[in-house]
Design a protein around this motif. Structure first.
Motif: not given
Length: 334
Positions: A247-259
């Motif tokens: 449910g948290v919207k990500l700021g750009n196309y990379m943020e699912w790779m923050k880990s």
């Protein structure tokens, strides 16, 4: 299959290759490792000389191996690593340093367990469930495991700015003549870099130094940090990228790779090792991070974890386009 080294990881996972090399800026060795249930190792930058490359002083990119086992990854790494007079950041130790047996006792070794890096990013609940047993596995190896996380609050800005600068270095001339052929996200990265001013670039350099020292001092207490490799399980191939987690919207196309990319900013070695599967049969990797230049130690813990779980032996299910729902197990047969 997980990113720009995804083809290499898929080839290794399916038995087409014994191992493969790849590059990792934000995640492109570790993401494919996690998504394909293989090993993806991002060494300390400079271990494998990055040549040819526009900026020979760059330390954000790292070249490393992808393999089905940690032992195979270490074998390829031993051939890839070593000094190169053309690359000033390359390290003097020869690759043979990493050709020794990986067996080691981990009795009383202190390990920081970090499910979300202290709340630094959202993690899909399926990933959290799949990785939950990994803590007990580490304890069974003799490790002292405590929940803890370094303060990497400055890592995002440092990485985003230095990544954008790197895209300018590598691709800005191509943008002038080949823009129509470029992927929109690549154009976005280059234009982000072109829009930067000197003050923000200088600040990013300072922040990255702070991030390095935050990790260095964290590792005075712990020898390893473990966390999810990727915040999400593998997603459909026709989905460009993840836009929302829990449910948290990500700021750009990379943020699912923050880990992954927060670790990149620290310059510390990191590996993704197969660790489990979601309830719907999707592979999930565990990321092990070690002290600066302790690449061999990272390989050793990953090897011990791999031996205790044997998750690497399990093959992801395959679905053929022609027969939706027709699933296949062991890729060695094909």
């Amino acid at each position: 299959s997980g990113g720009s080294s995804g083809g290499a990881a898929a080839a290794v996972a399916s038995g087409m290759l014994p191992f493969a090399e790849g590059s990792d800026l934000g995640s492109s060795l570790r993401n494919p490792g996690s998504f394909c249930n293989v090993v993806g190792f991002r060494p300390t930058p400079g271990r494998v000389p990055n040549w040819p490359f526009p900026n020979t002083w760059d330390t954000l990119w790292s070249i490393g191996p992808i393999a089905r086992t940690v032992e195979d990854a270490a074998l390829l790494f031993s051939a890839m690593a070593g000094p190169d007079a053309r690359v000033p950041t390359s390290q003097a130790e020869p690759g043979t340093t990493f050709a020794h047996p990986l067996a080691r006792s981990f009795r009383k070794v202190r390990v920081a367990w970090s499910p979300d890096l202290g709340g630094a990013f959202p993690v899909d609940a399926r990933v959290t469930r799949a990785l939950a047993p990994a803590r007990s596995v580490l304890e069974s190896l003799g490790c002292i495991v405590e929940e803890a996380a370094p303060d990497l609050a400055d890592a995002d800005e440092a990485f985003q700015v230095q990544r954008a600068v790197g895209f300018v270095e590598a691709y800005s001339e191509l943008l002038k003549t080949q823009r129509a052929l470029m992927k929109d996200t690549v154009v976005w990265n280059i234009e982000q870099g072109l829009a930067l001013d000197a003050a923000r670039i200088a600040n990013a350099n300072v922040l990255r130094s702070k991030v390095f020292h935050a990790m260095r001092t964290f590792f005075e207490r712990y020898e390893f940090l473990v966390l999810p490799t990727v915040q999400v399980p593998p997603f459909p191939f026709d989905q460009p990228y993840v836009t929302e987690i829990n449910g948290v919207k990500l700021g750009n196309y990379m943020e699912w790779m923050k880990s992954n990319y927060l670790i990149t900013a620290t310059s510390h070695p990191a590996i993704s090792v197969p660790a489990g599967f979601t309830d719907d049969e999707l592979p999930v990797g565990l990321q092990i991070v070690g002290r600066y230049r302790d690449d061999f130690g990272v390989l050793q813990l990953a090897h011990a974890f791999e031996g205790a779980t044997e998750v690497w032996k399990r093959r992801p299910l395959f679905v053929t386009p022609a027969k939706a729902g027709a699933q296949f197990g062991d890729a060695h047969d094909r």
